[in-house]
Each structure stands twice: as C-alpha cells, then as structure tokens.
Design a protein around this motif. Structure first.
Motif, PDB file in Angstrom:
ATOM      1  N   CYS A  68      70.730 -28.007 -26.461  1.00 37.51           N
ATOM      2  CA  CYS A  68      72.314 -27.807 -25.858  1.00 37.51           C
ATOM      3  C   CYS A  68      72.684 -29.041 -25.303  1.00 37.51           C
ATOM      4  N   TRP A  69      73.623 -29.714 -26.013  1.00 42.60           N
ATOM      5  CA  TRP A  69      74.354 -30.975 -25.375  1.00 42.60           C
ATOM      6  C   TRP A  69      75.478 -31.167 -26.440  1.00 42.60           C
ATOM      7  N   PHE A  72      75.909 -27.030 -22.038  1.00 45.48           N
ATOM      8  CA  PHE A  72      75.028 -25.931 -22.012  1.00 45.48           C
ATOM      9  C   PHE A  72      76.271 -24.865 -21.736  1.00 45.48           C
ATOM     10  N   GLN A  82      79.558 -22.664 -28.355  1.00 46.31           N
ATOM     11  CA  GLN A  82      78.736 -22.493 -27.070  1.00 46.31           C
ATOM     12  C   GLN A  82      77.522 -23.303 -27.336  1.00 46.31           C
ATOM     13  N   HIS A  83      77.026 -23.985 -26.101  1.00 43.65           N
ATOM     14  CA  HIS A  83      75.901 -24.911 -26.141  1.00 43.65           C
ATOM     15  C   HIS A  83      75.829 -26.416 -27.007  1.00 43.65           C
ATOM     16  N   ARG A  87      73.037 -28.925 -31.778  1.00 45.60           N
ATOM     17  CA  ARG A  87      72.286 -27.949 -32.516  1.00 45.60           C
ATOM     18  C   ARG A  87      73.016 -27.781 -33.786  1.00 45.60           C
ATOM     19  N   GLN A 148      73.340 -29.853 -20.084  1.00 41.59           N
ATOM     20  CA  GLN A 148      72.495 -29.839 -21.305  1.00 41.59           C
ATOM     21  C   GLN A 148      71.200 -28.688 -20.967  1.00 41.59           C
ATOM     22  N   HIS A 151      66.309 -25.650 -25.217  1.00 40.85           N
ATOM     23  CA  HIS A 151      66.384 -24.134 -25.250  1.00 40.85           C
ATOM     24  C   HIS A 151      65.227 -23.460 -25.841  1.00 40.85           C
TER      25      HIS A 151
END
Ligand code: BG6
Length: 273
Positions: A68-69, A72, A82-83, A87, A148, A151
């Motif tokens: 997550c970057w 977060f 989101q997140h 990713r 961040q 996860h």
C-alpha cells in the motif's frame, strides 16, 4: 554458488517468478511487486492467497504481500484507488542476487507510479525468513507526505484460536466502529476485525493452533490487523467464501502521514518466518 532455480510463468499481462531454493520456495508477482507465497523447507506455507485471486494484472491481487503506497486506505478525495497505486503497477527486477543462504531481489516500477512525486523501490530478501522493504526516496526539492503499509496476508490454522500476545491491551482504532479507540486483553477473531494498533515495537508473535512465528518491522507507527469475516468476504468476488477462516492480515504501517524531506530515503520493513 547456489542451486536456485528461477522460472517465470505468464498470466495475462503479468509475469510470476517461481523461486526454488534449498531453504524455501516462493512466488513473486511482477504486477504489484507482490510476494504471493513463501514456504520454508519442511514447514507449512506462511502466506495466504485467495484461490480466486486475479493474477493477470487487471486487479490488485488478493493475498500474499500487497504494497500500500503512497497511501494506506482510501485516497484523500476518495476518487483514486484504495491503498494507492504500487499494488496495481507493473514492476521489473533491477537486480537479483542469490547465494546458499538467500535470494535478494530489488524491484523498480516499470511504469510511473502516479499520485506522488516520491519514488519507491521494493527489496525482497528470502532465506530462513522473508523480508520486504519499501524504500521511499524524495528526488524533489520539497517534502512530500506518505502513508503506507506492508499488507501481509498470513495463513493461519484455526482463526478463532489465533493469538498475537504483544497486542494485548494495546490501544487500537476500530475501523468497524467509526474509528473508536479501544483495547482488548486478548485478540479474539470471531467477527470482522479491522484495527489500527498504535504499536511501533519491533516484534510480535503470531500463534495459531499449530505453530507460532515472529513478525518484525522497522519504522512503522502502527500495526493493522484485518479479517473480513463472513459477510465482507462474500461481498468480494476474489475472496474464497471460507477463506476468512484461514487468514489474518498483519500489516506494518505508517497510518499517520510522514513527511519525506528532499533527498531523503525512508525504509519501512517487515520480516516474517
Ligand atoms: C485493510 C484495511 O488494510 O485492507 C481494510 O484496514 C480493508 O479497511 C482491507 O478492507 C482490504 O482492502 P482492499 O482494498 O484490498 O479490499
């Protein structure tokens, strides 16, 4: 010299690297720079990945260790993913070193990560344990904020009996209760759990009905613990309907914004195994 074997498989737009080493086997997705599995030789798998996870590079992968970057949770305006973007970005291997003890892989984004002027590299070191490092750099002349998380979805045997003793009586923000502050003497996962524990200690122990292992971190301000339980799991197309019984996310995170000054490097890490 080491006898590491590296085999790539293609899934749609994505490439997944299978690593076989005397000490472990692992899979690393180039989409998301995401470790999908890690199994030490003669031990059960450490990570959980949904059987219905989408691996082809069209959707964030449900399992392993998503990154997550540069934020977060939800984006500030609720319009961006989101997140954050890491990713759902394609990555490439900038360097891979292997010896009889470990394999170290440095990943760089293969495309620009939108939403920030900061840059991120991910270093994954696999051996007796697994270590993920998020290396944030600021190449600009002004500071920029990030939140961040690393996860990690851990595989657990008997979720109702799973324990994290270090989090006993530690204050947490309960995201299932409008962010109310709370504490619990003993973690009890018998319903949806979505908590930000204000815990920056370097180490905790995950204990399930069959084993225990250590999860450690550096430079985190909190530890996020998440299990969607029945209804939320059913509402996610990529979450096996009974998968919630076998997983628990424990995420080393910076949930409060941190400012990264110009020319500065900040490393968040999580190690487990
Ligand atoms: C956790 C959050 O880190 O991730 C939860 O605390 C969230 O609120 C969960 O539901 C899963 O997020 P996503 O975007 O992968 O479905």
């Amino acid at each position: 010299m080491s006898n590491t074997s590296l085999i790539y498989r293609t899934v749609g737009k994505n490439k997944i690297l299978q690593i076989n080493h005397a000490k472990f086997t692992a899979e690393l997705s180039l989409y998301g720079a995401q470790l999908l599995s890690f199994k030490q030789t003669e031990k059960p798998p450490i990570l959980w990945c949904s059987n219905s996870a989408v691996l082809d590079g069209t959707k964030a992968i449900r399992g392993g260790v998503p990154i997550c970057w540069p934020w977060f949770g939800p984006s500030k305006d609720g319009k961006a993913p989101q997140h954050g973007y890491a990713r759902i970005t394609f990555w490439e291997i900038a360097n891979l070193e292997s010896n009889q003890d470990s394999v170290t892989i440095l990943l760089h984004p293969a495309e620009t990560i939108v939403g920030t002027e900061l840059t991120l590299s991910v270093r994954v070191t696999l051996g007796n344990n697994a270590k993920i490092e998020l290396i944030t750099q600021n190449p600009t002349e002004v500071s920029h904020p990030i939140t961040q998380a690393i996860h990690s979805y851990f595989s657990v045997d008997g979720i109702e009996h799973t324990q994290i003793p270090s989090l006993s009586d530690v204050e947490y923000i309960d995201k299932t209760q409008q962010s109310k502050m709370n504490t619990e003497h003993q973690l009890n996962v018998d319903r949806e759990i979505d908590r930000v524990y204000l815990f920056s200690q370097p180490k905790l122990e995950l204990i399930d009905s069959k084993r225990s292992f250590t999860i450690s971190g550096t430079n985190h301000d909190s530890v996020v613990v998440w299990n969607p339980w029945v209804e939320k799991a059913q509402s996610m197309a990529d979450f096996d309907s009974t998968g919630y019984k076998n997983m628990l996310c424990i995420e080393m995170a910076n949930t409060s914004p941190i400012e990264i000054p110009p020319s500065f490097e900040f490393v968040l890490s999580q190690t487990f195994g």
